[in-house]
Design an enzyme around this catalytic site. Structure first.
Site: not given
Ligand code: NAD
Ligand code: WQD
Length: 345
Positions: A152, A127, A156, A301, A83
């Site tokens: 970002y 993602s 991915k 977006d 993660f």
């Molecule tokens: P998060 O930031 O809550 O968790 C990531 C963790 O990784 C954190 O605890 C951070 O301290 C740790 N970290 C970052 N870089 C590090 C490094 N170099 N060494 C050790 N630890 C490190 O994020 P999350 O929302 O739990 O996301 C987890 C994964 O899922 C990420 O790869 C993110 O890109 C991916 N992802 C998240 C979302 C989302 O919307 N949350 C959506 C799609 C993909």
């Molecule tokens: C959701 C919707 C915004 C905040 C992002 C990353 C994507 C993935 C998930 C990791 C959109 C709207 C948001 C606000 C709003 N992460 N919005 N007011 O943009 O789908 O995806 O997070 O991989 O890569 O791009 O998620 O939660 O930011 O937004 O109106 O204050 O809510 O425009 O339509 P998004 P989000």
């Protein structure tokens, strides 16, 4: 003896929920996290829920020597869920090299560590951002990857490409990339959840922080999209459902059920909701009003995206079970618990 899973980024949002589900499924977990975007107190939440405190080692995965030492010390890791990454889209535009370094160097180090220490199974956090605005909806894993809208997102895409190349050169290694749609919510106990550092970028933490009075109002980024109510549509899935999908992916790998040594799965609900629907569902489910204003679209977006989850349903035997209201109620429960116990509004 329990099988040991290394969870990188395990004190983070999705990692902590996955750790809970792994422990509940009989796995032993060791977390590596540098705490750059999470807090150590998360371990207490995990222990409160499961009765077990997972192993924890703090270091930066970009530190290759430290990582190799870790693999020397921990000889019996069965599989890895990776993660750890930086995930702020906005920050990645401001500081692209931070993202390329952190997300790519850590992955390269990890794969090299695996190869040198005979760890052969990895689940990778990808993602739905790789699809950009898909041409057809729902979007399936076969849809083309579109040019990334942010550094970002690009990390991915590059990570997935890198994994694909490495896995076609090394048939011992096995990997499953999971493309998450929009994870939301928290554990139903409210004892672990998402705690964004600073102002949240994502919608649901912004909604809960507005509801609790930490933010004066939410901005709805655009109501001139080609959608029924004009606001943008996403596929929001409960983080506990998402966590369970990781257990299913690990089981698939360990049971030798992969059809190819590199596989990709969408993880979503298959249903899209608009920003306004999120606000209104939150208000109905919690009884708390959320003040909002309409603003311009947020640059980068997409208009609408939701997942075709057929492949994950069929191959992983996994379904997103929670409703949107359940996910939003859990997010609200966590927000209140967190403010009361950790951070005051
Ligand atoms: P998060 O930031 O809550 O968790 C990531 C963790 O990784 C954190 O605890 C951070 O301290 C740790 N970290 C970052 N870089 C590090 C490094 N170099 N060494 C050790 N630890 C490190 O994020 P999350 O929302 O739990 O996301 C987890 C994964 O899922 C990420 O790869 C993110 O890109 C991916 N992802 C998240 C979302 C989302 O919307 N949350 C959506 C799609 C993909
Ligand atoms: C959701 C919707 C915004 C905040 C992002 C990353 C994507 C993935 C998930 C990791 C959109 C709207 C948001 C606000 C709003 N992460 N919005 N007011 O943009 O789908 O995806 O997070 O991989 O890569 O791009 O998620 O939660 O930011 O937004 O109106 O204050 O809510 O425009 O339509 P998004 P989000």
């Amino acid at each position: 003896m329990k099988k040991k899973i290394l969870v990188t980024g395990g004190t983070g949002y999705i990692g902590s929920h996955t750790t809970v589900e792994l422990i509940n499924s009989g796995y032993e977990v060791i977390i590596v996290d540098d705490l750059s975007n999470s807090e150590l107190s998360v371990l207490d939440g995990i222990e409160k829920i499961t009765g077990i405190k997972p192993g924890f080692v703090k270091f930066d995965l970009c530190d290759r020597e430290r990582l190799m030492q870790f693999f020397e010390d921990e000889k019996n890791i069965t599989a890895i869920i990776h993660f750890a990454a930086s995930k702020s889209v906005g920050e990645s535009v401001q500081k692209p090299l931070k993202y390329y370094r952190n997300n790519l160097v850590s992955l390269i180090n990890l794969i090299e560590g695996m190869q040198q220490h005979n760890v052969t199974r990895m689940v990778f956090s990808s993602s739905c951002t790789v699809y950009g605005q898909p041409d057809t909806l729902p979007v399936s894993e076969n849809a083309p990857v579109k040019p990334a809208a942010s550094p970002y997102g690009n990390t991915k895409q590059i990570s997935e490409e890198m994994l694909q190349d490495v896995l076609s050169s090394d048939e011992i290694l096995h990997c499953i990339s999971l493309r998450y749609f929009n994870p939301i919510g928290a554990h139903p106990t409210g004892w672990i959840g998402e705690h964004p550092m600073g102002k949240p970028e994502n919608l649901v933490p912004y909604v809960t922080q507005t509801a609790i009075g930490l933010r004066s109002h939410l901005r709805v980024f655009g109501i001139d999209y080609h959608t029924p109510d004009g606001s943008a549509i996403r596929d929001y899935l409960h983080v506990v459902d998402l966590a369970k999908a990781h257990v299913a992916a690990i089981n698939r790998m360990l049971e030798g059920k992969q059809k190819d040594n590199y596989e990709v799965f969408n993880l979503g609900t298959g249903k899209g909701y608009s920003v306004l629907e999120i606000i209104h569902t939150f208000e109905e489910a919690t009884g708390v009003k959320v003040k909002y204003v309409i603003t311009d679209r947020r640059p980068g977006d997409v208009e609408k995206v939701w997942a075709d989850t057929t492949k994950a349903n069929r191959e992983l035997g996994w379904y997103a079970k929670s409703s949107l209201a359940e996910a939003l109620v859990s997010a609200w429960k966590w927000e209140q618990y967190y403010r009361k116990n950790y951070r005051k509004p």
